[in-house]
Every structure is written in structure tokens, then in C-alpha cells.
Design an enzyme around this catalytic site. Structure first.
Site, PDB file in Angstrom:
ATOM      1  N   GLY A   8     -15.609  -2.410  -7.534  1.00  0.00           N
ATOM      2  CA  GLY A   8     -15.420  -3.154  -6.290  1.00  0.00           C
ATOM      3  C   GLY A   8     -15.577  -2.222  -5.106  1.00  0.00           C
ATOM      4  N   CYS A   9     -16.522  -1.303  -5.204  1.00  0.00           N
ATOM      5  CA  CYS A   9     -16.631  -0.213  -4.226  1.00  0.00           C
ATOM      6  C   CYS A   9     -17.046  -0.679  -2.834  1.00  0.00           C
ATOM      7  CB  CYS A   9     -17.595   0.861  -4.730  1.00  0.00           C
ATOM      8  SG  CYS A   9     -19.289   0.265  -4.974  1.00  0.00           S
ATOM      9  N   CYS A  85      -5.829  -3.074  -9.770  1.00  0.00           N
ATOM     10  CA  CYS A  85      -5.215  -3.533  -8.524  1.00  0.00           C
ATOM     11  C   CYS A  85      -5.532  -4.991  -8.202  1.00  0.00           C
ATOM     12  CB  CYS A  85      -5.667  -2.656  -7.364  1.00  0.00           C
ATOM     13  SG  CYS A  85      -5.272  -0.906  -7.569  1.00  0.00           S
ATOM     14  N   HIS A 143       1.065 -12.962   5.320  1.00  0.00           N
ATOM     15  CA  HIS A 143      -0.221 -12.303   5.124  1.00  0.00           C
ATOM     16  C   HIS A 143      -1.292 -12.968   5.997  1.00  0.00           C
ATOM     17  CE1 HIS A 143       1.726 -10.679   1.478  1.00  0.00           C
ATOM     18  NE2 HIS A 143       0.852  -9.705   1.600  1.00  0.00           N
ATOM     19  N   LYS A 147      -6.046 -14.695   2.730  1.00  0.00           N
ATOM     20  CA  LYS A 147      -5.436 -14.438   1.420  1.00  0.00           C
ATOM     21  C   LYS A 147      -5.425 -15.718   0.589  1.00  0.00           C
ATOM     22  CE  LYS A 147      -1.434 -12.254  -0.796  1.00  0.00           C
ATOM     23  NZ  LYS A 147      -2.302 -11.352  -1.585  1.00  0.00           N
TER      24      LYS A 147
END
Length: 252
Positions: A8-9, A85, A143, A147
Site C-alpha cells: 500500500g505504498c 495495519c 474522525h 472514514k
């Protein structure tokens, strides 16, 4: 030096981790994986993880839930530790994570922040004293408006930390609008707010008679999560198979 594969760079967190690692003397990103490959990087980027043939020590993942199954298969096949993550995983995927952890080291945490993980410990101490004294427990999380999941994984982790200390006797209430009745004693209310560009704010309230104790954590940028992920990656390099969390990294 620990060599990372950034899964997921080219997402927001992936780009942030890339910048943070540039300043690290003990770590480097050797390769990246992202479906979108048009962003220039100083390391090779593959559009699918199975195409990656670069030698790395640890995978750091900030991608999407739909990419996690292939990621787990890759890490098991290559015997690579994984800092996972991505949130919003299904029950089936969580079981797959548990199975994969029998083969490789996996660090999974609802929140990579050092402050949040310290808060998890503090809440256990507070719950041990305040819950038996009759204090009501409420969690409010805020948030940004992009999100997807609500309540946040961090809010649930905070509730679980409290409930674990209370022998899991409490149940969670997410929406009071449909229930016209008094609050029960053994419940934890969890409310979600979505708006603007709020990075992350979590407030835990212990409300007693004529007294309120509040614990609040506010993240002002995503860099706190990115830095935590990098530290987790360095910690996980060379670790034996099993499940780890940020508590292991910070020594709580």
C-alpha cells in the site's frame, strides 16, 4: 539494516511511511506494492504482491481489507513477518490472520500510536477502581468524513481493554436513539462522530455521582501512526511466529 516491503505504498499512510523511513539509519524500504503505480518512488513498486521478488525482512501493510488475503498467503509462503495495519477485516479474515501467525510473526494493532497504547493500560487501572464504584463508562470517537468504519477500531480496542479488566461483564451500546429506557449499569456506550479532516480523537468518560474523569487522546497528524508502524517493523524483524501488538513494541 531492516529492509521493508511497503504494502500500500502509494496510499496516504504508505507515502508518509516512505518519507519517515528516509530519515532512518537502521531501516529502508526495499520495495513497494500498490495497484496504482504512477507515483514516482525511489524503490521498485509492483501492482500485485505475488509479483514482488525483492529480498526483504518485514512487510508493513496499510492497504485495504480486500488485499489482506493475498498478503497473508504471500507472507506465509515467503516466511516474512508482517505489521498488519489494515482495519475492517471480516471474522473470516481475522481467523486467517490467527492461522498465519502460527507460521510467521504478525503484529496487529487497532492503533499504532504510542499514546493510544499507553492509554489502553491506563484505562485498565481506571476501570479496576471506578467501575466497581458505580461509574458509568462512555466512549466518544471523532474522525474525518472519509472514514469508512464506525465505530473505529481504536474505540473498540479501548472498550475491550476496559471490559477485559471487568471480566467481560459489560456489553456495548452503539445507538441509544432507538431505545427509550434507562441506561443499564454494566454497559459501555460508544459514539462515532464523522466530519471534516479530524485525524482522530478518542475520549473515554467515567461518570460518577458529582464527579467525571476523562481520558482524551488526539492525533493531529497521521505521522504518529506511521512512526509507530516503522518502529513495529524494526521490532518484528527476526521474531518467532506468533501474534504481537504495539504493547510488545513499547514494553507495556
Amino acid at each position: 539494516m531492516v529492509k521493508f516491503l511497503m504494502h500500500g505504498c502509494n496510499g496516504k499512510m504508505g507515502r508518509m511511511i516512505t518519507e519517515i523511513v528516509k530519515g532512518e539509519e537502521s531501516a529502508a524500504i526495499a520495495a513497494g506494492v500498490d495497484a496504482y503505480t504512477e507515483v514516482p518512488n525511489e524503490y521498485p513498486v509492483f501492482d500485485a504482491i505475488e509479483k514482488c521478488d525483492v529480498d526483504v525482512d518485514v512487510v508493513i501493510d496499510f492497504s485495504t481489507a480486500k488485499a489482506v488475503d493475498g498478503l497473508l498467503d504471500y507472507c506465509v509462503a515467503k516466511k516474512l513477518p508482517l505489521v498488519l495495519c489494515t482495519t475492517g477485516l471480516s471474522e473470516e479474515q481475522l481467523k486467517k490472520v490467527e492461522e498465519a501467525s502460527k507460521e510467521v510473526a504478525i503484529l496487529k494493532s487497532a492503533n499504532m500510536s504510542l499514546g493510544i497504547n499507553l492509554l489502553l493500560k491506563l484505562l485498565k487501572d481506571a476501570a479496576k477502581v471506578l467501575a466497581p464504584a458505580g461509574y458509568d463508562i462512555e466512549i466518544v470517537e471523532r474522525h474525518h468524513n472519509q472514514k469508512l468504519d464506525a465505530p473505529s477500531g481504536t474505540a473498540l480496542a479501548l472498550a475491550d481493554s476496559i471490559n477485559d479488566e471487568l471480566d467481560n461483564e459489560y456489553h456495548y451500546v452503539y445507538d441509544r436513539s432507538q431505545v427509550r429506557q434507562k441506561r443499564e449499569k454494566k454497559e459501555i456506550g460508544i459514539s462515532a462522530v464523522r466530519g471534516g479532516t479530524i485525524v482522530g480523537n478518542h475520549e473515554v468518560i467515567f461518570a460518577g455521582t458529582d464527579e467525571v474523569i476523562e481520558f482524551t487522546h488526539t492525533a493531529y497528524s497521521r505521522s504518529v501512526f506511521a512512526k509507530g508502524a516503522v518502529e513495529a517493523g524494526k521490532f518484528l524483524a527476526g521474531k518467532a511466529a506468533g501474534m504481537y501488538d504495539m504493547g510488545d513494541v513499547v514494553g507495556l
